[in-house]
Scaffold this motif. Structure first.
Motif: not given
Length: 715
Positions: A403-405, A463-467, A495-499
């Motif tokens: 959803f976020v990438e 997603s924001e927390e990961l960033h 992949f999403q997490i790594a990015r």
């Protein structure tokens, strides 16, 4: 069951087209299987050579002829069938069956219509009859008028009041339909609709109401129940085939759900359908007001979805009911223990997302409306809505990783993009959240239920927390397990997490790095079984999906290297459709014949390859490197077949090979030599085979130079 039915004619759907694709190969194949099980001889009419149902061993006789009255009458004359099935070949079969009936051809040769009677079909297809029939039981339908010329059409539109909806009668996938805000738009659309159909419908516009569907099944003894409730993510105004669909419905209150369920059962009984039908509602969330939009008295794309989503073998059971069985007489062929008269219960959520290929056509309007443009669809299964939608967005295979990438998407006017839906609408919502829009603002512009928007916001927050973690830390090894687990439960890929955490190196290494870290932390997916009964009864069929919201596998793995995994073809698209389903099914049949366990990974709900009885284990899941590796590590198979599923599995060959996976048939290196333009070209030069001159060009100057060298025409 009546004894005299010895031979049955099944009408197929002909060529695949938008709105009528692989789902009718699936439903027709199921019907033919049901006939075979009863020892009834089957004759199929279908000119589509790419389907499984026209392959050897499915029907007793196949006629590769057009599905129209002239040819079908000739076949009836020659074959003299006792009965005919009309509900398994989409609109083409239904229209043809109705004509055979009204022209007296079926009577003339004594052919009995099995299942729903033609009169009942007419009630659902002819708008006027439909409204009259539903008025008898005081059901609300949209205020509507059927007209056959322009003069009456204009008068009807003025009487109902703009905005109005225009639809063609007897048309497929919302052909020639749309919403008109004023008379100028109306004149344009009505004129083009009359080109498709002699009758058009002018009706009140219910744009912005929720769209809810129920699949209902009924036998000749009047036993019936709902197999699935489905809810469109998008409100009314976007064709259900263009919409993200969630099953079971999520945002209805218990009272609302039971009200619509009860109405659906009253409708199917009153119309007299035997077998299966699909009831579509518009539902006003503000007032509990509703309208019955339509009833499909045949298997449809929605029923293929409902069947795969619940694990209830709808088409198979519908065919048996057509032969005169009652629901009590039949076993559910997935559980093999419970009767077919058992309403499915789901302990998971399913998400269907359409796939478009609008970029392949010049001048096509990207906006979505009441006419269908999607060429395929995917279905994702998860324990949370977040997990299912993120899986689904990767499955569409259009370069999005969840959803976020979606950094590639550039939007100048977010308000306009939310108000006027296109094939990228869900990613526009992601952009809007990023730009600071609230859930209320997005709801106001899209009329999408706030429940869905809240769930999407959850993904955005993770997603924001990961960033923010990535911005403050350099050592990925320190990534907290709770955050990693939360992301996986919400459907984030490695992949999403790594990015998101800002991994700097090569992305393929990043994916492997996150994978290794995750496995060391014990964060692994578990395999769950779809059993239609929320695990209340044991199921015999291994119909499976992977999830991070669970503690134990539902499958006991032997690790005996006796299984062979076939990778499916994913969503239909232009250039890759039912033919790869055919290849996959043939591979599965051969594997079984040779005494191995057959395993399929695929996520296309329209296909025969995702049917519960096509293989020993069906994983309804992603065809990404991450997910395929998860499954292979559990299965520990003898090998993997990548050559029968088209481009998606082919593209995984090198990466699987690098992980020491045994690829059966052509080696990964040889596949790469054929797929990589430069390697292929160099090989042709080496063995002295001529090829067209080609070059990869990066600038206008290069192009000019190349054209001067080779001269026009160029490709």
């Amino acid at each position: 069951m009546e004894k005299e039915i010895k031979k049955v004619l099944v009408l197929g759907s002909g060529a695949l087209k938008i709105g009528q694709a692989g789902e009718f190969d699936y439903s027709g194949s199921q019907a033919l299987k049901a006939l075979k099980e009863e020892g009834i001889s089957s004759v199929l009419v279908n000119p589509n050579i790419a389907t499984i149902q026209t392959s050897e061993g499915i029907a007793d006789k196949v006629y590769f002829l057009p599905v129209n009255t002239y040819f079908v009458e000739e076949i009836i004359k020659k074959e003299r069938p006792d009965g005919i099935l009309l509900a398994f070949g989409g609109q083409t079969a239904l229209n043809c069956g109705a004509e055979l009936y009204t022209q007296g051809i079926l009577d003339k040769y004594g052919v009995k219509v099995l299942g729903t009677s033609v009169e009942a079909i007419m009630y659902t297809e002819d708008r006027d009859l439909f409204v009259k029939k539903l008025n008898e039981i005081e059901m609300k339908t949209p205020v509507s008028q059927a007209v056959e010329n322009m003069e009456d059409a204009i008068a009807a539109a003025r009487r109902i009041g703009y905005p109005v909806m225009v639809r063609s009668a007897y048309a497929l996938g919302g052909l020639g339909s749309g919403i008109c805000a004023d008379e100028e738009e109306f004149l344009k659309l009505a004129e083009s609709s009359f080109a498709f159909s002699k009758q058009i419908l002018v009706e009140e516009s219910l744009k912005g109401w929720k769209e809810i569907e129920f699949e209902v099944i009924r036998d000749a003894n009047d036993h019936c129940f709902t197999v699935a409730s489905m809810e469109n993510f998008d409100p009314l105004g976007i064709h259900t085939g263009e919409s993200i669909v969630i099953a079971p419905s999520q945002t209805l209150t218990n009272k609302e759900y039971h009200k619509l369920r009860e109405l659906a059962i009253r409708i199917i009984r009153h119309i007299g359908i035997v077998g299966e039908c699909n009831v579509q509602y518009a539902f006003d969330p503000e007032s509990e007001d509703y309208r019955v939009i339509e009833v499909n008295a045949r298997l449809s794309r929605s029923s293929a979805l409902a069947s795969k989503a619940t694990g209830y073998p709808l088409a198979f059971v519908a065919a048996k009911l057509g032969l005169g069985y009652g629901l009590f007489d039949l076993k559910n062929s997935v559980t093999k223990t419970t009767s077919a008269f058992f309403e499915p219960a789901l302990d998971y959520v399913v998400c269907k997302i359409p796939r478009w290929d609008l970029g392949k056509f010049h001048g096509v309007d990207k906006e979505l409306g009441s006419s269908m443009k999607s060429v395929g669809e995917v279905m994702a299964i998860g324990r949370t809505f977040e997990e299912a939608i993120q899986k689904g967005l990767r499955m569409i295979g259009q370069g999005m990783h969840g959803f976020v990438e979606n950094k590639e998407l550039v939007i100048s006017d977010i308000d306009k993009a939310l108000r006027e839906p296109t094939d990228k609408r869900i990613f526009v919502i992601s952009k809007a959240f990023r730009a600071g829009y609230t859930i209320d603002q997005v709801h106001e512009l899209t009329k999408i239920d706030k429940w869905f928007l809240q769930k999407l916001m959850n993904i955005m927050k993770t997603s924001e927390e990961l960033h923010s973690w990535g911005n403050n830390h350099k050592q990925i090894a320190d990534l907290p397990n709770e955050l990693l687990r939360k992301a996986k439960v919400q459907g984030f890929s490695d992949f999403q997490i790594a990015r998101a955490i800002g991994y700097e190196g090569d992305m393929e290494d990043g994916i492997l790095y996150i994978r290794k870290h995750r496995k060391e932390a014990g964060i692994l997916p578990v395999v769950k079984q779809i059993d239609t009964l929320a695990a209340e009864y044991p199921a015999q069929t291994n119909y499976l999906y992977l999830t991070y919201s669970g503690v134990a596998n539902d499958v006991h793995y032997l690790g005996d290297h006796k299984s062979i995994v076939v990778l499916g073809s994913g969503a239909y698209r232009i250039g890759s459709s039912v033919e790869f389903d055919w290849c996959g099914v043939q591979a599965l049949n051969t594997i079984r014949k040779e005494g191995w366990r057959s395993v399929m990974i695929n996520y296309n709900p329209e296909t025969v390859s995702t049917d519960y009885d096509m293989c020993d284990r069906l994983y309804f899941d992603e065809l990404t490197f991450e997910r395929v590796m998860d499954i292979l590590e559990l299965e520990n198979p003898h090998g993997v077949i990548v050559s029968t599923g088209g481009q998606i599995p082919n593209n995984l060959a090198l990466r699987l090979d690098a992980q020491k996976i045994n690829i059966l048939g052509t080696s990964a290196k040889s596949i790469d030599n054929a797929e990589d333009r430069e390697k292929f070209s160099a090989m042709l030069d080496r063995i002295g085979v001529d090829q067209p001159r080609w070059r990869e060009l990066t600038s206008m100057d290069d192009i000019q130079e190349f054209v001067e060298e080779v001269g026009f025409p160029v490709l």
